[in-house]
Scaffold this motif. Sequence first.
Motif, mmCIF file in Angstrom:
data_model
loop_
_atom_site.group_PDB
_atom_site.id
_atom_site.type_symbol
_atom_site.label_atom_id
_atom_site.label_comp_id
_atom_site.label_asym_id
_atom_site.label_seq_id
_atom_site.Cartn_x
_atom_site.Cartn_y
_atom_site.Cartn_z
ATOM 1 N N ILE A 71 0.831 -1.199 0.225
ATOM 2 C CA ILE A 71 0.042 0.138 -0.095
ATOM 3 C C ILE A 71 0.717 1.277 0.165
ATOM 4 O O ILE A 71 0.587 2.200 -0.997
ATOM 5 C CB ILE A 71 -1.026 -0.069 1.138
ATOM 6 N N MET A 100 0.757 3.881 -2.845
ATOM 7 C CA MET A 100 0.613 5.454 -2.631
ATOM 8 C C MET A 100 1.718 6.404 -3.220
ATOM 9 O O MET A 100 1.642 7.130 -4.054
ATOM 10 C CB MET A 100 0.626 5.628 -1.007
ATOM 11 N N SER A 101 2.965 5.610 -2.813
ATOM 12 C CA SER A 101 4.166 6.441 -3.484
ATOM 13 C C SER A 101 4.327 6.601 -4.826
ATOM 14 O O SER A 101 4.514 7.732 -5.452
ATOM 15 C CB SER A 101 5.357 5.695 -2.750
ATOM 16 N N LEU A 116 1.651 8.934 -6.436
ATOM 17 C CA LEU A 116 1.741 10.372 -6.130
ATOM 18 C C LEU A 116 2.850 10.909 -6.933
ATOM 19 O O LEU A 116 3.073 11.994 -7.619
ATOM 20 C CB LEU A 116 1.897 10.411 -4.616
ATOM 21 N N HIS A 176 4.957 14.985 -0.833
ATOM 22 C CA HIS A 176 4.016 14.250 -0.077
ATOM 23 C C HIS A 176 4.599 13.560 1.161
ATOM 24 O O HIS A 176 5.808 13.262 1.218
ATOM 25 C CB HIS A 176 3.104 13.179 -0.854
ATOM 26 N N ILE A 212 3.436 10.321 3.718
ATOM 27 C CA ILE A 212 2.597 9.158 3.891
ATOM 28 C C ILE A 212 2.711 8.810 5.439
ATOM 29 O O ILE A 212 3.938 8.300 5.748
ATOM 30 C CB ILE A 212 2.847 8.115 2.815
ATOM 31 N N GLU A 231 -2.381 7.533 6.199
ATOM 32 C CA GLU A 231 -3.125 8.779 5.692
ATOM 33 C C GLU A 231 -1.752 9.681 4.742
ATOM 34 O O GLU A 231 -0.810 9.450 4.946
ATOM 35 C CB GLU A 231 -3.475 9.726 6.646
ATOM 36 N N ILE A 232 -2.474 10.453 3.798
ATOM 37 C CA ILE A 232 -1.499 11.037 2.940
ATOM 38 C C ILE A 232 -1.543 12.717 2.702
ATOM 39 O O ILE A 232 -2.920 12.980 2.739
ATOM 40 C CB ILE A 232 -1.545 10.767 1.281
ATOM 41 N N SER A 263 -6.140 15.499 3.936
ATOM 42 C CA SER A 263 -5.605 14.050 3.378
ATOM 43 C C SER A 263 -5.948 13.895 2.239
ATOM 44 O O SER A 263 -7.442 13.590 1.686
ATOM 45 C CB SER A 263 -5.634 13.076 4.319
ATOM 46 N N SER A 300 -5.575 10.660 0.847
ATOM 47 C CA SER A 300 -5.807 9.260 0.687
ATOM 48 C C SER A 300 -5.669 8.897 2.063
ATOM 49 O O SER A 300 -4.958 9.510 2.921
ATOM 50 C CB SER A 300 -4.711 8.649 -0.205
ATOM 51 N N PHE A 303 -7.068 1.013 0.854
ATOM 52 C CA PHE A 303 -6.807 2.316 1.169
ATOM 53 C C PHE A 303 -7.542 3.072 -0.084
ATOM 54 O O PHE A 303 -8.175 2.433 -0.916
ATOM 55 C CB PHE A 303 -5.355 2.719 1.068
ATOM 56 N N PHE A 318 -8.141 6.664 -2.620
ATOM 57 C CA PHE A 318 -7.736 8.069 -3.083
ATOM 58 C C PHE A 318 -9.108 8.830 -3.405
ATOM 59 O O PHE A 318 -10.011 8.264 -3.914
ATOM 60 C CB PHE A 318 -6.976 8.099 -4.341
#
Lengths: 474, 474
Positions: free
Chosen positions: B167, B171-172, B175, B183, B185, B325-326, B335, B337, B359, B361
């Motif tokens: 995850i 996410m990384s 983004l 960002h 995370i 959370e992002i 956030s 995400s 998760f 977005f």
Amino acid sequence: MSVQKPSIPQGTRDFGPAVVARRNYIFGVIRRVFEKFGYAPLETPTMENLSVLTGKYGEEGDQLLFKVLNSGDFLNKKNAAVTTEDLEAGSKKILPKIAEKGLRYDLTVPFARYVVMNRGTLTFPFKRYQIQPVWRADRPQRGRYREFYQCDADVVGTDSLLCEAEIVLMMSEVLNTLGLTEHTIKINHRDVLSGVRFAAGEDPSKESEFFVVLDKLDKIGSEGVKQELKERGFHNFGFQWLEYLLRTHDGNKRMSSSERLKYVSFMFEDIMSDSNAEVVGSKGIRELEGVFRILKDFGFTQFDQLEFDPTLARGLSYYTGCIFEIKINNVNMGSVSGGGRYDNLTGAFGLPGVSGVGFSFGVDRLYDCLEELNLFPEAVATTTRCLIASFDAETARLMLPVLRQLREAGIPSELYPDEAKLGKQFKYADAKGIPYVLLQGPEERAAGQFKLKELSTGQEQLLNWDAVLAELTK
Amino acid sequence: MSVQKPSIPQGTRDFGPAVVARRNYIFGVIRRVFEKFGYAPLETPTMENLSVLTGKYGEEGDQLLFKVLNSGDFLNKKNAAVTTEDLEAGSKKILPKIAEKGLRYDLTVPFARYVVMNRGTLTFPFKRYQIQPVWRADRPQRGRYREFYQCDADVVGTDSLLCEAEIVLMMSEVLNTLGLTEHTIKINHRDVLSGVRFAAGEDPSKESEFFVVLDKLDKIGSEGVKQELKERGFHNFGFQWLEYLLRTHDGNKRMSSSERLKYVSFMFEDIMSDSNAEVVGSKGIRELEGVFRILKDFGFTQFDQLEFDPTLARGLSYYTGCIFEIKINNVNMGSVSGGGRYDNLTGAFGLPGVSGVGFSFGVDRLYDCLEELNLFPEAVATTTRCLIASFDAETARLMLPVLRQLREAGIPSELYPDEAKLGKQFKYADAKGIPYVLLQGPEERAAGQFKLKELSTGQEQLLNWDAVLAELTK
């Protein structure tokens, strides 16, 4: 929380991974063709105000609208408290007080609403496509759903016949790209139908009803059509006009579209003694000829798949020019697409005189055709290309950089996340339709090699890293 | 039909071509990353039975559900006729008799419902992603809509920490691909929070309330948190635990995540004299360390953007393991995400003990970030690449084969459909964001050449056909 056995509403569907992938394949083909022809995407809200939706689809349509209950204390909204009298007056009386919104019933009315709301900023001619679900509270049955996608392309603000010609081109390209080469694109013109109606001398106010019966020719044959017309009181001048029409049609498939155009033109001009029929019908013929000419100039070659059918009527009364319909010849199914020109779609929202033409694909029927004819490309079925299996937590850990490199090479890949027997990991790959499993035991690692197994053939290869990448990207 | 000024429901939006193109760009990036990680697409119906939706989102959530009126004569359904007494009892009493369906409120509950309904045929671990709209009858305000898309990825049927690590990777990658490189995370673990709660000695039944206050640390600072905790009656043992936590947090951003993990671990084991805090809290720390270790083994390098935050709480009470959370650092926004592990999502539907992690977005916030930072690629804005302009009907006709060849080369192209002055045709191209206009007058035709004008620069070139294709496909 009590345990419940969950279900989904009647007439709705879940789409699992394999089906979504196949549907997205169809959407992708349609989208690319629409965009190649300069149509730009539009999306409108799922809910529209009932004031926008009601009265646009006839009384039957209004009843098929899904209505959304006003939120909060819907019985006691300001200025609209529901009374005992309302209750006694029944559902119809109470409805406007408790529901102001409904679910989109098609994509055409929201499009017209959008054009009117944004008329000041849009550039005309405005070409838009829209691929979104619609909802109808129809009785669910095989092949008929309460939620289903439509794929529409429309252009408004021009009456150029180039648009009609391009609709034929788009239809043809979508079907050929999907492999549905055995198709017939039927085309007719509202004025041809009107010409026939004049020639038949029937009551103008009953025109729609007349067309609805005529549209059944394919299903119930000419005798059936005659019978039903008689029962409904259409019998002026006998049925000479129908005999003429049928010469283009019944059992005479070898008359080409251009021959048919000449024949029907002749029928309006010389055979039928009604000047309205001649004026109106001939105008329709001229426009159809115009569409055929543009197609020829463009370099379209598949005229054997484009059929002028003077009996094609389609239900919708808002069509004013050319109308279209597609049949897939080698599948027993209704039309997979249809459309036509309309001259007053935005009139109901206060913007008269905007001519437009558009058409729509029904993705469910296309899907069924592709499935029946086995036309889905194999690669569409799955997303993951390679599963990395591991012997234990330690080898799993050592395979993490391999996983990263596969993904960096753009290869959708997974590492089985739990410690499990190899058999279970292979079973997982098999069930998910993952074509390759990659392994590396201590010996292979020492030699800088990998075992790559292709599940469909059972073939196992001992490969170095570059060869693994080559095999997985081939 | 009376003319009406059309509108759309509060809190809903039309998305015109440019916006759809940009949204599809974001969806495309997310979809490709999800698929690269082996997540497969799922789609569920817009309407779910209210029996599935109700009771899953708390009382407030239930009130925010859009309910769909039963179709037909909803007041007099078999076995459920609405009576005057019902009316007097109010909306809540009448609701179950007139509405059985509601609009999807999120993608998580439909996913759990799907897993339970299909448990016999699914292969576990089951990794699915889902990109669909959801509806909430929230009070509309800036940035908050009643219809909005969520992009979820979840895996159920495994408790492997590889899923949590992936995850972070997904996410990384999303983004970074979108260009949102600035960002953070944030990651925490429910057990760390529970450890803190034990250490604070507070009433277990008020755990959620405690977390909600703690979650406000970023917004209201440590004094604000202390104040609110006091007001709500949380004050056992003073706030020593908070002082400890704040050493990892307030104004001390330079402590790395691994240092923080060590520090909080030390806090549970040695500082706080509560054995529950030690047992539970340390378990959380060990799992977080496991996630960091997997990321390191995988080759993840951006640890400066992954922040263990022991005060991160997130609202949802169903999380049982890691939570995420992002934040986008260079945009002032909540956030974009979040997600976490849950151990009993399917329990409400009769399938207990299925652990999962996922998760989501929020595409609207991502969109706003990209717009604010000017990160949308230029090529995303339009679909048509070339407009063919013509001087009159005859040159238009002669350009039809050119139009065909452009499209055959895969270049989205249009021919202006009406006879119009060149100025109008150029204006059309400009307004639609079409980058090139192609022309051929009689002289050029005689010489086998074309005029190609690039609108952004005003540059006009005289080119042969191959050069036109080269320029348009460059």
